[in-house]
Design a protein around this motif. Structure first.
Motif, short mmCIF file in Angstrom:
data_model
loop_
_atom_site.label_atom_id
_atom_site.label_comp_id
_atom_site.label_asym_id
_atom_site.label_seq_id
_atom_site.Cartn_x
_atom_site.Cartn_y
_atom_site.Cartn_z
N UNK A 83 0.85 -1.21 0.00
CA UNK A 83 0.00 0.00 0.00
C UNK A 83 0.87 1.25 0.00
N UNK A 84 0.47 2.20 -0.79
CA UNK A 84 1.21 3.46 -0.77
C UNK A 84 0.89 4.25 0.48
N UNK A 85 1.88 4.94 0.97
CA UNK A 85 1.63 5.81 2.12
C UNK A 85 1.81 7.25 1.70
N UNK A 86 0.96 8.19 2.10
CA UNK A 86 -0.27 7.93 2.83
C UNK A 86 -1.36 7.43 1.90
N UNK A 87 -2.28 6.63 2.43
CA UNK A 87 -3.30 6.05 1.55
C UNK A 87 -4.27 7.13 1.08
N UNK A 88 -4.50 8.13 1.91
CA UNK A 88 -5.30 9.25 1.44
C UNK A 88 -4.80 10.50 2.15
N UNK A 89 -4.87 11.61 1.44
CA UNK A 89 -4.42 12.87 2.05
C UNK A 89 -5.64 13.73 2.28
N UNK A 90 -5.74 14.20 3.50
CA UNK A 90 -6.84 15.10 3.83
C UNK A 90 -6.41 16.50 3.42
N UNK A 91 -6.77 16.89 2.21
CA UNK A 91 -6.27 18.15 1.64
C UNK A 91 -6.60 19.35 2.51
N UNK A 92 -5.64 20.25 2.68
CA UNK A 92 -5.90 21.50 3.41
C UNK A 92 -6.63 22.49 2.51
N UNK A 93 -6.57 22.25 1.21
CA UNK A 93 -7.26 23.14 0.25
C UNK A 93 -8.06 22.28 -0.72
N UNK A 94 -9.12 21.63 -0.23
CA UNK A 94 -9.84 20.66 -1.07
C UNK A 94 -10.44 21.26 -2.35
N UNK A 95 -10.76 22.54 -2.31
CA UNK A 95 -11.43 23.11 -3.50
C UNK A 95 -10.48 23.87 -4.42
N UNK A 96 -9.21 23.76 -4.15
CA UNK A 96 -8.25 24.52 -4.96
C UNK A 96 -7.56 23.60 -5.96
N UNK A 97 -7.53 24.03 -7.21
CA UNK A 97 -6.79 23.28 -8.23
C UNK A 97 -5.54 24.06 -8.59
N UNK A 98 -5.05 23.85 -9.80
CA UNK A 98 -3.89 24.63 -10.25
C UNK A 98 -4.35 26.03 -10.63
N UNK A 99 -3.57 27.04 -10.26
CA UNK A 99 -3.96 28.42 -10.53
C UNK A 99 -4.24 28.64 -12.03
N UNK A 100 -5.24 29.45 -12.29
CA UNK A 100 -5.70 29.71 -13.66
C UNK A 100 -4.57 30.25 -14.54
N UNK A 101 -3.62 30.96 -13.91
CA UNK A 101 -2.53 31.55 -14.71
C UNK A 101 -1.65 30.47 -15.33
N UNK A 102 -1.41 29.42 -14.53
CA UNK A 102 -0.62 28.30 -15.02
C UNK A 102 -1.42 27.52 -16.08
N UNK A 103 -2.69 27.31 -15.78
CA UNK A 103 -3.55 26.54 -16.69
C UNK A 103 -3.63 27.23 -18.06
N UNK A 104 -3.91 28.53 -18.06
CA UNK A 104 -4.11 29.23 -19.34
C UNK A 104 -2.79 29.42 -20.10
N UNK A 105 -1.70 29.67 -19.37
CA UNK A 105 -0.42 29.82 -20.07
C UNK A 105 -0.02 28.50 -20.73
N UNK A 106 -0.31 27.38 -20.04
CA UNK A 106 0.01 26.07 -20.62
C UNK A 106 -0.85 25.81 -21.85
N UNK A 107 -2.12 26.16 -21.76
CA UNK A 107 -3.03 25.94 -22.90
C UNK A 107 -2.60 26.80 -24.10
N UNK A 108 -2.20 28.04 -23.80
CA UNK A 108 -1.74 28.93 -24.87
C UNK A 108 -0.53 28.31 -25.57
N UNK A 109 0.37 27.77 -24.79
CA UNK A 109 1.58 27.17 -25.34
C UNK A 109 1.23 25.95 -26.19
N UNK A 110 0.35 25.11 -25.64
CA UNK A 110 -0.04 23.89 -26.35
C UNK A 110 -0.62 24.21 -27.72
#
Ligand code: GLN
Length: 384
Positions: free
Chosen positions: A1-28
């Motif tokens: 089993x991998x450790x930890x089996x589950x992580x209780x996220x401190x920021x459950x509703x946060x994904x990758x910042x939009x700036x990173x997402x959009x810059x990557x999409x622009x590049x792609x």
């Protein structure tokens, strides 16, 4: 089993910042990137020469924890000349790894479990997660398009015993609006006789248009005595990648700030600090920035005039908001993805800056670009 089996996220509703997402999409998709805010031109050659000089000199080891002293002295001079504020270089200024770190550190140094922090949405995306990581609660005041004006009586209703901080941002990202003297006076009334600390994000302080004045909290002693003021050399000197900014705060707040800063980054890139200390002597370089970016704003505006976008008022920052309600009824996130892929221009959807993700069909373009880039982008946007 991998450790930890589950992580209780401190920021459950946060994904990758939009700036990173959009810059990557622009590049792609090889799209013109008007999403994440950064210039596509180089800093002043003298600034680059100063970095090289410092690097070839003897400045490649740790800078002092609070920052290179001559740089802090230049910043104190600037605060006095521009805003009439008396700031101690020694005890009231700290050089940070960009504006975002300064914001994070300021929040972490005063916010405790269950403290409430009032934010104005659309709000820069790092504020609320920083508050939550400190154990606090972000309380959102929703600014409404197209004016994004603050009704201070409504803000007053959000204040209670638990309110520990108010975060203001002028010039405001993403709306491009600026606070006026009357706003600052209202804010003064609101916080007097309270323990509320202010965090004033002023990273676009030198990008204000139409002869309007930047209302730094440093102009208002009653606000300054309880404020962390954050600024950024990245915005001012076209060096967002160098990640150098600073925080100004009264001695007692700054002492707490440094307790956190020393164990987070300890100290900031030495050679860049030496170069900024030199370039700050050339006052014209930051004083000319208003008109430099005003020309870009106007150029971009003219270039997309014949498109079906409706442009909102832009009083400061290098961002232009545009409504696409005449073009499509897609959600803004889908709309920006589509125009990035199909039309070759990337932008930022404004709904991501709202906790409620409320979507008014408004997107943000960054015009900190060569005229040629803006022209090509506008040609593509006009075809939508
Ligand atoms: N402040 C910049 C913007 O609003 C981005 C900063 C970042 O990418 N972290 O686009």
């Amino acid at each position: 089993m991998n450790f930890p089996s589950s992580i209780n996220s401190k920021l459950p509703n946060v994904g990758t910042t939009i700036f990173t997402v959009m810059s990557a999409l622009a590049k792609e998709h090889n799209a013109i990137n008007l999403s994440q805010g950064f210039p596509d031109f180089n800093p002043h050659p003298v600034l680059m020469e100063e970095v090289e000089k410092a690097m070839r000199g003897n400045f490649n080891q740790y800078a002092p924890m609070a920052g290179y002293l001559p740089l802090r002295e230049r910043i104190a001079e600037k605060a006095e000349t521009l805003y009439g504020a008396k700031v101690e270089a020694d005890s009231e200024i700290t050089i940070t790894a960009g504006g975002t770190q300064a914001i994070f550190t300021a929040i972490l140094s005063v916010i405790r479990e269950d403290d409430e922090v009032i934010l104005f949405a659309p709000a820069y995306d790092s504020y609320a997660p920083a508050v939550e990581l400190a154990g606090g609660k972000a309380i959102f005041y929703d600014l409404e398009a197209p004016d994004y004006k603050v009704d201070w009586q409504k803000v007053k209703r959000l204040i209670n015993q638990r309110t520990r901080m108010i975060i203001i941002n002028t010039p405001h990202n993403p709306s491009g609006t600026i606070l006026r003297e009357a706003d600052m006076k209202e804010l003064e009334k609101l916080v007097q006789r309270s323990d509320i600390v202010l965090l004033s994000d002023e990273v676009y302080e030198h990008i204000v248009f139409d002869k309007l004045q930047h209302e730094s909290v440093l102009r208002y002693p009653k606000l300054a005595e309880r404020s962390f003021v954050v600024s950024s050399f990245g915005k001012t000197f076209h060096t967002t990648g160098w990640k150098v900014g600073y925080c100004i705060a009264p001695k007692n707040l700054m002492a707490e700030f440094r307790k956190v800063h020393q164990f987070n980054v300890f100290s900031v890139n030495s050679v860049a600090q030496i170069a900024f200390a030199e370039i700050l002597k050339r006052k014209e370089l930051y004083l000319e920035l208003n008109s430099f970016y005003q020309d870009k704003r106007d150029f971009f505006k003219r270039a997309i005039q014949s498109s079906r976008f409706n442009l909102l008022k832009c009083e400061g920052t290098y961002f232009q908001l545009a409504s696409y309600s005449r073009i499509s009824d897609e959600r803004d996130i889908e709309f920006v993805r589509r125009i990035t892929k199909d039309m070759g221009v990337a932008a930022i959807p404004v709904s991501v800056f709202h906790r409620s993700h409320s979507d008014n069909s408004i997107i943000r373009f960054c015009f900190a670009k060569e005229d040629e880039t803006l022209k090509r982008a506008a040609e593509l946007l006009t075809k939508i």
